[in-house]
Write a protein that holds these residues in place. Structure first.
Motif, mmCIF file in Angstrom:
data_model
loop_
_atom_site.group_PDB
_atom_site.id
_atom_site.type_symbol
_atom_site.label_atom_id
_atom_site.label_comp_id
_atom_site.label_asym_id
_atom_site.label_seq_id
_atom_site.Cartn_x
_atom_site.Cartn_y
_atom_site.Cartn_z
ATOM 1 N N ARG A 335 16.257 -37.743 22.444
ATOM 2 C CA ARG A 335 14.966 -37.906 23.112
ATOM 3 C C ARG A 335 14.124 -36.633 23.072
ATOM 4 N NH1 ARG A 335 17.942 -40.972 27.154
ATOM 5 N NH2 ARG A 335 18.064 -39.085 28.376
ATOM 6 N N MET A 336 14.637 -35.589 22.426
ATOM 7 C CA MET A 336 13.893 -34.329 22.366
ATOM 8 C C MET A 336 13.687 -33.983 20.879
ATOM 9 S SD MET A 336 17.272 -34.280 22.912
ATOM 10 C CE MET A 336 17.479 -34.194 24.681
ATOM 11 N N PRO A 337 12.791 -33.009 20.579
ATOM 12 C CA PRO A 337 12.637 -32.633 19.174
ATOM 13 C C PRO A 337 13.995 -32.263 18.572
ATOM 14 C CG PRO A 337 10.953 -31.560 20.506
ATOM 15 C CD PRO A 337 11.901 -32.232 21.459
ATOM 16 N N ALA A 338 14.326 -32.871 17.450
ATOM 17 C CA ALA A 338 15.618 -32.628 16.811
ATOM 18 C C ALA A 338 15.403 -32.394 15.323
ATOM 19 C CB ALA A 338 16.542 -33.826 17.020
ATOM 20 N N VAL A 339 16.159 -31.450 14.772
ATOM 21 C CA VAL A 339 16.080 -31.213 13.329
ATOM 22 C C VAL A 339 17.480 -31.159 12.738
ATOM 23 C CG1 VAL A 339 13.908 -29.927 13.450
ATOM 24 C CG2 VAL A 339 16.089 -28.687 13.558
ATOM 25 N N ARG A 340 17.567 -31.464 11.462
ATOM 26 C CA ARG A 340 18.834 -31.319 10.751
ATOM 27 C C ARG A 340 18.582 -30.426 9.540
ATOM 28 N NH1 ARG A 340 22.869 -36.114 8.789
ATOM 29 N NH2 ARG A 340 23.438 -35.291 6.757
ATOM 30 N N VAL A 341 19.329 -29.338 9.490
ATOM 31 C CA VAL A 341 19.183 -28.397 8.385
ATOM 32 C C VAL A 341 20.283 -28.685 7.368
ATOM 33 C CG1 VAL A 341 19.058 -25.970 7.738
ATOM 34 C CG2 VAL A 341 18.407 -26.664 10.045
ATOM 35 N N GLU A 342 19.912 -28.849 6.104
ATOM 36 C CA GLU A 342 20.894 -28.941 5.018
ATOM 37 C C GLU A 342 20.783 -27.622 4.275
ATOM 38 O OE1 GLU A 342 23.139 -31.299 4.108
ATOM 39 O OE2 GLU A 342 22.537 -33.019 5.362
ATOM 40 N N LEU A 343 21.688 -26.702 4.627
ATOM 41 C CA LEU A 343 21.574 -25.303 4.211
ATOM 42 C C LEU A 343 22.262 -25.060 2.873
ATOM 43 C CD1 LEU A 343 20.666 -22.441 5.334
ATOM 44 C CD2 LEU A 343 23.056 -22.166 5.989
ATOM 45 N N GLY A 344 21.559 -25.325 1.770
ATOM 46 C CA GLY A 344 22.141 -25.036 0.467
ATOM 47 C C GLY A 344 23.179 -26.060 0.047
ATOM 48 N N TYR A 345 23.605 -25.959 -1.216
ATOM 49 C CA TYR A 345 24.574 -26.900 -1.805
ATOM 50 C C TYR A 345 25.889 -26.172 -2.097
ATOM 51 C CZ TYR A 345 21.040 -30.516 -2.587
ATOM 52 O OH TYR A 345 20.092 -31.481 -2.418
ATOM 53 N N VAL A 346 26.975 -26.643 -1.473
ATOM 54 C CA VAL A 346 28.281 -26.026 -1.792
ATOM 55 C C VAL A 346 28.662 -26.237 -3.239
ATOM 56 C CG1 VAL A 346 29.563 -25.863 0.379
ATOM 57 C CG2 VAL A 346 29.426 -28.063 -0.786
ATOM 58 N N THR A 347 28.064 -27.288 -3.858
ATOM 59 C CA THR A 347 28.427 -27.609 -5.237
ATOM 60 C C THR A 347 27.708 -26.717 -6.246
ATOM 61 O OG1 THR A 347 26.829 -29.391 -4.869
ATOM 62 C CG2 THR A 347 29.164 -29.995 -4.961
ATOM 63 N N ASN A 348 26.721 -25.944 -5.789
ATOM 64 C CA ASN A 348 26.004 -25.021 -6.672
ATOM 65 C C ASN A 348 26.624 -23.629 -6.530
ATOM 66 O OD1 ASN A 348 23.594 -22.820 -6.660
ATOM 67 N ND2 ASN A 348 23.247 -24.359 -8.234
ATOM 68 N N PRO A 349 27.022 -23.006 -7.652
ATOM 69 C CA PRO A 349 27.745 -21.723 -7.554
ATOM 70 C C PRO A 349 26.960 -20.634 -6.811
ATOM 71 C CG PRO A 349 27.762 -22.540 -9.816
ATOM 72 C CD PRO A 349 26.896 -23.485 -9.032
ATOM 73 N N ASP A 350 25.647 -20.536 -7.037
ATOM 74 C CA ASP A 350 24.861 -19.487 -6.371
ATOM 75 C C ASP A 350 24.746 -19.750 -4.868
ATOM 76 O OD1 ASP A 350 24.450 -18.212 -8.786
ATOM 77 O OD2 ASP A 350 22.644 -19.386 -9.215
ATOM 78 N N ASP A 351 24.434 -20.996 -4.505
ATOM 79 C CA ASP A 351 24.344 -21.326 -3.080
ATOM 80 C C ASP A 351 25.703 -21.118 -2.410
ATOM 81 O OD1 ASP A 351 21.713 -21.948 -3.288
ATOM 82 O OD2 ASP A 351 21.889 -24.043 -2.646
ATOM 83 N N ALA A 352 26.789 -21.503 -3.095
ATOM 84 C CA ALA A 352 28.132 -21.367 -2.519
ATOM 85 C C ALA A 352 28.450 -19.900 -2.247
ATOM 86 C CB ALA A 352 29.171 -21.995 -3.444
ATOM 87 N N ALA A 353 28.044 -19.012 -3.179
ATOM 88 C CA ALA A 353 28.297 -17.575 -2.987
ATOM 89 C C ALA A 353 27.563 -17.085 -1.739
ATOM 90 C CB ALA A 353 27.847 -16.797 -4.224
ATOM 91 N N ARG A 354 26.327 -17.574 -1.542
ATOM 92 C CA ARG A 354 25.567 -17.179 -0.343
ATOM 93 C C ARG A 354 26.271 -17.694 0.911
ATOM 94 N NH1 ARG A 354 21.303 -19.270 -3.859
ATOM 95 N NH2 ARG A 354 19.976 -17.559 -4.566
ATOM 96 N N LEU A 355 26.632 -18.981 0.883
ATOM 97 C CA LEU A 355 27.213 -19.604 2.077
ATOM 98 C C LEU A 355 28.531 -18.949 2.487
ATOM 99 C CD1 LEU A 355 26.425 -23.315 1.210
ATOM 100 C CD2 LEU A 355 25.591 -22.069 3.213
ATOM 101 N N GLY A 356 29.258 -18.405 1.510
ATOM 102 C CA GLY A 356 30.538 -17.772 1.808
ATOM 103 C C GLY A 356 30.384 -16.371 2.396
ATOM 104 N N ASP A 357 29.142 -15.865 2.404
ATOM 105 C CA ASP A 357 28.903 -14.481 2.832
ATOM 106 C C ASP A 357 28.508 -14.428 4.318
ATOM 107 O OD1 ASP A 357 27.991 -11.960 3.285
ATOM 108 O OD2 ASP A 357 26.367 -12.007 1.781
ATOM 109 N N PRO A 358 29.310 -13.753 5.157
ATOM 110 C CA PRO A 358 29.010 -13.698 6.594
ATOM 111 C C PRO A 358 27.634 -13.091 6.886
ATOM 112 C CG PRO A 358 31.166 -12.728 6.134
ATOM 113 C CD PRO A 358 30.542 -13.035 4.816
ATOM 114 N N ASP A 359 27.195 -12.127 6.075
ATOM 115 C CA ASP A 359 25.878 -11.522 6.301
ATOM 116 C C ASP A 359 24.770 -12.557 6.131
ATOM 117 O OD1 ASP A 359 27.017 -9.116 6.827
ATOM 118 O OD2 ASP A 359 26.769 -8.326 4.776
ATOM 119 N N PHE A 360 24.943 -13.410 5.128
ATOM 120 C CA PHE A 360 23.963 -14.469 4.890
ATOM 121 C C PHE A 360 23.892 -15.406 6.102
ATOM 122 C CE2 PHE A 360 23.212 -18.872 3.595
ATOM 123 C CZ PHE A 360 21.989 -18.769 2.969
#
Ligand SMILES: [Zn+2]
Length: 395
Positions: A335-360
């Motif tokens: 009942r309140m503003p809601a969003v869903r973030v799809e943060l990058g693709y684990v299946t893409n090597p570059d996105d996966a490298a980002r997602l695995g990085d705690p700093d990112f």
């Protein structure tokens, strides 16, 4: 705090068999699907016979019609009739006046007739909550309010008497903007500061559902970790945070997550996911909010999605896959503003490298917290995208 699912899921649709129909299939179920599409004018009408066509085919025309239907309804456009699309086809067949409408706390009535009722009431100046085709408590309240105003018994049930009054009073003026104005007003009334606000963070999947898995990354674990980083930062600014699931809880359905968020009276809901694809090519971040070409739209959700998306894109080198309207259960039933973030693709090597990085993940967490703050800042105080720092928010 985390949420343990109730024994009896609030939404009966979760127990539906997960049969899927797609291009190439045939049989009586396909005949039924074709019939529904024809009634919606998405497929050319077939010759009416009393005998069901036992070898109706899910052909190219049917595939096109299903995709068009999914596009209109804010569903995932894949041409596949699974439980979600089948449920939406069921809802689409109801016209206002076809059945008596009333409120049930455990199994709310859903359908195009409910959305039509909500639109009529909003045009007449009654507050139904978001126009979403779900007969919830706010809609029941608006119906009682309406009935009281026209001298009917205020029981919140829409039968022939109420339909007749609605028809009589239907104005030609379109007041659909009223809903949007109310949502903006609520945000304005909540004030510009973060302390005292309530935010629900929803890490997707969990339990026996890992979500997307590739490149040694598991979606459920990545979003759990990200949720903890967002939670810590929000808590530091004085926000009360609730998570829809713990790190090792059981499986929680989308409607249970929405019901939980509603029970906390949260100001906003942020659902965290990571995407995946059949091949390595697709990459980038996208943010979703409630809406479709038919049956409603959340203006505040759209604005919040825009802020989240722009802050993430400005602070990372993820490709900008923009914001999109969807009617996924979590977006629809909250009942309140809601969003869903799809943060990058684990299946893409570059996105996966980002997602695995705690700093990112830290940078993304900061982007999300800044987006929450910006939602509440009056426009004259709203800083440019990418400019606001977390240290400026901590009280
Ligand atoms: Zn997911």
């Amino acid at each position: 705090m985390s949420f343990s699912p109730a024994d009896d899921p609030a939404d009966g649709r979760t127990s539906e068999p997960t049969v899927r129909y797609r291009l190439g299939d045939a049989g009586p179920a396909v005949a039924e699907i074709r019939g529904k599409l024809a009634r919606l004018d998405l497929l050319e009408s077939e010759v009416e016979t009393s005998v069901p066509d036992l070898d109706a085919h899910f052909d190219q025309a049917c595939d096109r019609a299903i995709r068009e239907f999914q596009q209109q309804r804010g569903l995932t456009v894949d041409g596949v009739v699974g439980p979600e699309t089948y449920g939406a086809l069921e809802e689409a067949r109801w016209r206002l006046g076809d059945r008596i409408l009333s409120h049930s706390a455990t199994h709310p009535m859903v359908g195009d007739d409910v959305a039509a009722l909500q639109r009529r009431l909003v045009e007449l100046g009654f507050d139904t909550g978001r126009i979403d085709g779900v007969f919830g408590e706010p809609t029941a309240r608006a119906v009682r309010d309406f009935q009281h105003n026209v001298g009917l018994r205020a029981d919140g049930t829409c039968g022939p008497g109420t339909f007749k009054s609605l028809d009589r009073l239907a104005r030609t003026v379109v007041g659909g903007r009223a809903r949007d104005l109310r949502e903006s007003e609520q945000i304005h009334a909540a004030g510009p500061t973060l302390p005292g606000k309530i935010v629900v963070i929803d890490p997707g999947h969990g339990g026996d559902d890992p979500g997307k898995v590739a490149h040694d990354l598991t979606e459920a674990a990545v979003v759990s970790d990200l949720a903890a980083r967002v939670e810590g930062r929000l808590a530091a600014t004085g926000v009360t945070v609730y998570l829809t699931r713990g790190v090792d809880g059981g499986r929680v359905t989308e409607t249970e997550r929405a019901a939980f968020a509603n029970s906390t009276n949260a100001d906003v809901v942020i659902s965290l996911h990571v995407d995946g694809s059949e091949d390595r090519q697709p990459h980038g971040v996208a943010t979703y909010y409630f809406g479709a070409l038919v049956n409603g739209h959340s203006a505040a959700g759209e604005r919040f999605a825009g802020l989240v998306q722009r802050e993430i894109v400005a602070r990372t080198d993820l490709r900008d896959c923009r914001t999109h309207a969807k009617t996924w259960d979590l977006l629809r039933y909250t009942r309140m503003p809601a969003v869903r973030v799809e943060l990058g693709y684990v299946t893409n090597p570059d996105d996966a490298a980002r997602l695995g990085d705690p700093d990112f993940r830290d940078v993304v967490a900061e982007a999300i917290v800044v987006a929450v703050q910006r939602l509440y800042l009056p426009s004259e105080l709203d800083p440019p995208t990418g400019a606001l720092r977390l240290s400026q928010l901590t009280p």
